[in-house]
Design an enzyme around this catalytic site. Sequence first.
Site, PDB file in Angstrom:
ATOM      1  N   GLU A   1      27.820  30.171  28.142  1.00 30.80           N
ATOM      2  CA  GLU A   1      28.713  31.203  28.821  1.00 30.80           C
ATOM      3  C   GLU A   1      29.606  29.950  29.788  1.00 30.80           C
ATOM      4  OE1 GLU A   1      28.587  32.531  33.049  1.00 30.80           O
ATOM      5  OE2 GLU A   1      26.761  32.827  32.889  1.00 30.80           O
TER       6      GLU A   1
ATOM      7  N   LYS B   1      19.893  37.344  40.458  1.00 26.58           N
ATOM      8  CA  LYS B   1      19.989  36.893  42.113  1.00 26.58           C
ATOM      9  C   LYS B   1      19.481  38.398  43.414  1.00 26.58           C
ATOM     10  CE  LYS B   1      22.322  32.945  42.291  1.00 26.58           C
ATOM     11  NZ  LYS B   1      22.915  32.550  41.128  1.00 26.58           N
TER      12      LYS B   1
HETATM   13  N1  PSU Z   1      25.134  34.657  38.582  1.00 28.87           N
HETATM   14  C1  PSU Z   1      24.335  33.389  38.314  1.00 28.87           C
HETATM   15  N2  PSU Z   1      25.720  32.037  37.939  1.00 28.87           N
HETATM   16  C2  PSU Z   1      26.916  32.456  37.683  1.00 28.87           C
HETATM   17  C3  PSU Z   1      27.087  34.219  37.306  1.00 28.87           C
HETATM   18  C4  PSU Z   1      26.365  35.177  38.050  1.00 28.87           C
HETATM   19  O1  PSU Z   1      23.421  32.835  39.514  1.00 28.87           O
HETATM   20  O2  PSU Z   1      27.254  31.336  37.179  1.00 28.87           O
HETATM   21  C5  PSU Z   1      28.145  34.604  36.700  1.00 28.87           C
HETATM   22  C6  PSU Z   1      27.807  34.533  35.088  1.00 28.87           C
HETATM   23  O3  PSU Z   1      28.895  34.114  34.668  1.00 28.87           O
HETATM   24  C7  PSU Z   1      28.166  35.708  35.477  1.00 28.87           C
HETATM   25  C8  PSU Z   1      28.607  36.708  36.464  1.00 28.87           C
HETATM   26  O4  PSU Z   1      28.054  37.411  34.188  1.00 28.87           O
HETATM   27  O5  PSU Z   1      28.732  35.461  37.876  1.00 28.87           O
HETATM   28  C9  PSU Z   1      28.517  37.958  37.572  1.00 28.87           C
HETATM   29  O6  PSU Z   1      29.842  38.327  38.251  1.00 28.87           O
HETATM   30  P1  PSU Z   1      29.655  39.815  38.648  1.00 28.87           P
HETATM   31  O7  PSU Z   1      29.248  40.140  39.496  1.00 28.87           O
HETATM   32  O8  PSU Z   1      31.691  40.004  39.007  1.00 28.87           O
HETATM   33  O9  PSU Z   1      30.111  40.364  37.453  1.00 28.87           O
END
Ligand code: PSU
Length: 306
Positions: free
Chosen positions: A26, A161
């Site tokens: 990603e 996390k």
């Molecule tokens: N968790 C991490 N590092 C990240 C992300 C999540 O430890 O970089 C990023 C990933 O791209 C994940 C996104 O898909 O954040 C999720 O964002 P949201 O909670 O807005 O869906």
Amino acid sequence: MQAEWLRCSPEVASALKDGRPVVALESTIVAHGMPYPDNLATAQAVEAIIREQGAVPATIAVMDGAIRVGLTPNELEQLARAGSQALKLSRRDIAYCVSRRLLGATTVASTMLCAAAAGIRVFVTGGIGGVHRGAAQSMDVSADLMELARTPVAVVCAGAKSILDLPLTLEVLETQGVPVVAIGQAAFPAFYTRDSGLKADFRIDEPAQLAAFLRCHWGLGLPSGVVLANPVPVADEIPAATVETWIAQALREAGEQGIQGKASTPFMLKRLAELSEGRSLATNIALVKHNAVVGARVAVELATRG
Ligand code: PSU
Ligand code: MN
């Protein structure tokens, strides 16, 4: 997906055509998840690790009016330098970014979607999004979970996390029919820590067995993705109580500053890196590299036995 809007690099296209292993990566983790230049160094190292294991890395992003699967070194650098200037793309944002010819970084959700469209089944990242704490009020549930429900890609991650509500995250995955497989242990890992205190659905240790599981899952016609949860190496782990103090403070600040929606996760990652004086970032980098090793091995096994 029409070819005009989905462009694989020559290397990725030829590997896919020959049935050789390819691992999707990603770009939100690059643009929004880590600061420059650590983000670039990590992205380059992860690609190198995947190559060492005998697979082809395919970093996914939106550039020049197309979804790009496999970036050149210059393109990767452009993305890393752009940082938060690049749009953070979930499923709903892709058409806007492509049609306006903007620079966009794909999250877990949109990377899965694009990987599946290209024919890639294994995707390596750091952590998945999930149900946010307080979601009963905010309704903030990452689109990553819905994508896992509908898109047949295995996501190799270090769990999620504890900025999230992990019990509710696992509940939603269960409801959506997404298997959560822990590698090398029974517990679902919590990103910085190896044990979230929750059990994963299954434990499978070896890449060949993981590949056999995936082959069976999709061979049964199940349409969903799979979470392959690979715990952070022992040497890089941060104690849960230490992480929790940073998270509590960062969440308090997010509340005070009215941070919400797609800004939440990048804000939390940035504040954790600052509050931990770089320790969270170092662990993040270590676990992504470890995931790259494991993910590439699974991709190799999946490719060798069809
Ligand atoms: N968790 C991490 N590092 C990240 C992300 C999540 O430890 O970089 C990023 C990933 O791209 C994940 C996104 O898909 O954040 C999720 O964002 P949201 O909670 O807005 O869906
Ligand atoms: Mn959200």
